[in-house]
Design an enzyme around this catalytic site. Structure first.
Site, short mmCIF file in Angstrom:
data_model
loop_
_atom_site.label_atom_id
_atom_site.label_comp_id
_atom_site.label_asym_id
_atom_site.label_seq_id
_atom_site.Cartn_x
_atom_site.Cartn_y
_atom_site.Cartn_z
N LYS A 1 0.87 -1.18 0.00
CA LYS A 1 0.00 0.00 0.00
C LYS A 1 0.90 1.23 0.00
CE LYS A 1 -3.92 2.18 2.29
NZ LYS A 1 -3.47 3.55 2.09
N ARG B 1 -16.82 1.23 -1.60
CA ARG B 1 -15.91 0.87 -0.51
C ARG B 1 -16.44 -0.43 0.07
NH1 ARG B 1 -12.38 3.72 2.30
NH2 ARG B 1 -13.16 5.80 1.82
P1 AMP Z 1 -6.94 5.14 2.37
O1 AMP Z 1 -6.60 6.42 1.64
O2 AMP Z 1 -6.21 4.95 3.63
O3 AMP Z 1 -8.44 4.92 2.46
O4 AMP Z 1 -6.42 3.94 1.44
C1 AMP Z 1 -6.85 3.77 0.14
C2 AMP Z 1 -5.84 4.38 -0.79
O5 AMP Z 1 -4.61 3.66 -0.80
C3 AMP Z 1 -6.24 4.33 -2.23
O6 AMP Z 1 -7.14 5.36 -2.55
C4 AMP Z 1 -4.92 4.51 -2.96
O7 AMP Z 1 -4.68 5.88 -3.12
C5 AMP Z 1 -3.90 3.96 -1.98
N1 AMP Z 1 -3.16 2.77 -2.44
C6 AMP Z 1 -1.84 2.57 -2.30
N2 AMP Z 1 -1.45 1.39 -2.77
C7 AMP Z 1 -2.55 0.78 -3.26
C8 AMP Z 1 -2.80 -0.48 -3.88
N3 AMP Z 1 -1.82 -1.37 -4.08
N4 AMP Z 1 -4.08 -0.76 -4.25
C9 AMP Z 1 -5.08 0.13 -4.05
N5 AMP Z 1 -4.91 1.33 -3.46
C10 AMP Z 1 -3.67 1.66 -3.06
#
Ligand code: AMP
Length: 588
Positions: A250, A418
């Site tokens: 991530k 989501r």
């Molecule tokens: P959050 O912003 O904490 O809700 O996490 C989701 C976000 O993680 C997504 O919107 C992407 O911007 C980011 N992200 C980073 N790596 C990945 C990945 N391998 N797959 C999907 N999202 C990712």
């Protein structure tokens, strides 16, 4: 259609809190909007173009005040002061021009189209003399506006549509206006792949609601990004994913949707703003390395040190945003690498209904990795140990955690959703305060359910030697055994007082107050900035204090400690700083 009709609908919307009523009001308006339907929807949203077009309707508050001043005869400063007091230029303008209106004889009524076109001219005005032209257009509108129209004109031009009709309310209104409530899912689905409500309203009106089902994902129009749910442990993720899932790094950067339309490349952010101009280096690499006619790809752009091959803290990327002049220098100083993790369209064919594993194969076969374009690291795991190993690898590489992705048949790309097809698991859940803190009980909150009759949580404070005060740092409700919980009221009874002890500083109202007497040992996940607690108020950041996140009682009553030997406010500040250093070092 007259603009008055729209303004009055907005006024009615403002008077209700019921969503269904809002939907009815808007759908009523859409039904009679006819040729002006697109303009009507834009104005409802307070916009002149979809977000992805990047046409901002920003008129500085100062210009709007100048316009009001020149029409009402009131001095600009007087309006400014009133604005500070009342906070709503729309209402102020409405009142000011109400009086004026009664005196004026000549005025032509405003139409939705005229308002929209004027606003479009305002948003396109640029270069020398543009402020004067904007002012002139606004004056022309205000001169011909009824009081309630003035209110919404001013709110729209200054970018403060207060009632803010939510996109989903308009989605429902389109369904109700041209079909029925049952069509909401269809409209929402269309909205997810074509986030342009005026266009959808127009198509539903002109071709019938069913015509929306022919809308396809289109290069050049961003789709809403698929989002992830969260779970607190890898174990739970494995169970939820039925024993097998793809685990990915991530990356901590900027969500970036890539659109390739022939030789043209466009990049969009998660909020669907067009960010192409900020990343000319990425655009160039995509042009060179993505050898298909058209494509829509999903990824994360991360600031990167190309020399040491390390990811940099996310904040670095924001230095790129909004920069126009020294971009080439910034590109060199803060290079960005785009990590791609999904493909929604390739060569004109939508891949959105394919399971994730298939999309990933297509992505890997299409992209030639380069210095600045890479495929997100991924692996399939079937047990917690390997998932945990991968998670630690991800942290070591500078990521903020992992994304678990379903590889079941049902794992399609769901724009805007989501759900548990994607689950995030971040490093913060693994953080642990390095040391415990000895905190003083200053208050308590009545319990509910199993805890009714007793305390649900205690209000805990640190001690400030310097000021001889107790300042709150968290509510503590975890880590107690049932027996301890039961005993708490008896233990604390002797210290109960009617009002907050004068040495306690708290912006939270507790149900019970105590003379600071009892010290408990507490551990948490981390120390965070807090808008409510008074520990280190305004020290790290203005308007914020520090709090312990996820605090739990570690089982020790520090009866050996007097309250003035409890953890000092200064120690918390030091813990906060050393924790920041550690996080930065881990991410560097
Ligand atoms: P959050 O912003 O904490 O809700 O996490 C989701 C976000 O993680 C997504 O919107 C992407 O911007 C980011 N992200 C980073 N790596 C990945 C990945 N391998 N797959 C999907 N999202 C990712």
């Amino acid at each position: 259609m007259r603009f008055l009709e729209l303004a009055e609908t907005l006024d009615n919307i403002e008077r209700t809190t019921k969503r269904l009523e809002m939907v009815d009001l808007i759908s009523g308006l859409l039904r009679v909007a006819e040729d002006d339907i697109k303009e009507t929807v834009f104005l409802l949203q307070g916009k002149v173009a979809p977000d992805y077009v990047g046409l901002e309707l920003g008129i500085a508050e100062k210009i709007a005040i100048r316009a009001l001043s020149s029409l009402s005869g009131l001095r600009e400063e007087a309006i400014e002061f009133e604005l500070i007091e009342k906070g709503d230029l729309g209402k102020i303008g409405e009142e000011l021009l109400k009086k004026k209106k009664q005196a004026s004889l000549f005025s032509e009524s405003l139409t939705v189209r005229k308002v929209y076109e004027s606003l479009l001219r305002i948003s396109k005005a640029g270069g020398e003399g543009s402020q004067t032209r904007k002012l002139q257009i606004l004056l022309d509108l205000l001169q011909n506006a009824e009081p309630v129209e003035v209110r919404y004109l001013l709110r729209i031009v200054t970018g403060k549509m207060r009632i803010g009709v939510a996109d989903m309310t308009i989605v429902d209104a389109i369904a109700v206006a041209f079909g029925s409530k049952e069509n909401s899912d269809l409209v929402e689905h269309s909205y997810n792949i074509m986030p342009d409500l005026p266009e959808l309203a127009y198509r539903a009106m002109a071709g019938g609601i069913d015509s929306l089902s022919t809308i396809r994902i289109t290069p050049g129009i961003p789709i809403r990004s698929m989002l992830a749910e969260r779970l607190p442990s890898l174990n739970e993720i494995l169970t939820r994913m039925e024993g097998r899932f793809a685990i990915e790094y991530k990356y901590d950067g900027l969500r970036t949707q890539v659109h390739k339309i022939g030789s043209k490349i466009e990049l969009f952010s998660r909020r669907m703003e067009n960010i192409t101009s900020q990343f000319p280096d990425i655009v160039k690499e995509i042009r060179e390395n993505v050898k298909v006619e058209n494509a829509i790809l999903d990824g994360e752009a991360v600031p990167f040190n190309l020399e040491t091959n390390e990811m940099l803290p996310f904040q670095e990327i924001s230095r790129r945003r909004g920069r126009k002049y020294d971009l080439s220098e910034t590109i060199e100083r803060i290079p960005v690498v785009l990590f791609l993790f999904d493909a929604m369209m390739l060569n004109g064919k939508s891949l959105m209904d394919m399971p994730y594993a298939q999309r990933r194969v297509k992505l890997t076969n299409t992209i030639k990795e380069s210095t600045k374009i890479k495929i997100a690291k991924s692996r399939v795991v079937t047990d917690v140990e390997s998932a945990d190993k991968f998670f630690n690898e991800a942290l070591e590489a500078g990521c903020e955690g992992i994304m678990a992705k379903s590889i079941e048949e049902k794992s399609i790309y769901k724009p805007g959703a989501r759900e548990f097809l994607w689950i995030k698991y971040k490093r913060e859940y693994q953080l642990e305060m390095e040391d415990t803190a000895d905190l003083v009980v200053v208050g308590a909150f009545g319990g509910q359910g199993k805890r009714s009759g007793g305390y649900g949580a205690l209000l805990m404070a640190v001690y400030s030697k310097e000021e001889d005060k107790f300042k709150t740092i968290c509510k503590l409700g975890s880590g107690f055994t049932d027996e301890q919980l039961e005993n708490l009221p008896r233990m604390l009874r002797t210290f109960a007082i009617k009002k907050k002890d004068p040495r306690v500083e708290s912006s939270i109202e507790a149900d019970f107050w105590f003379t600071p007497s009892l010290v408990l040992e507490v551990k948490g996940a981390e120390i965070t900035l807090s808008p409510t607690h008074t520990c280190c108020q305004d020290v790290v950041k203005k308007g914020a204090g520090l709090a312990i996140r996820f605090p739990r009682f570690v089982g020790r009553w520090r009866t050996d400690k007097k309250v003035d030997e409890a953890t000092d406010e200064q120690e918390i500040l030091e813990m906060y700083h050393s924790q920041r250093k550690k996080i930065l070092a881990d991410n560097a």
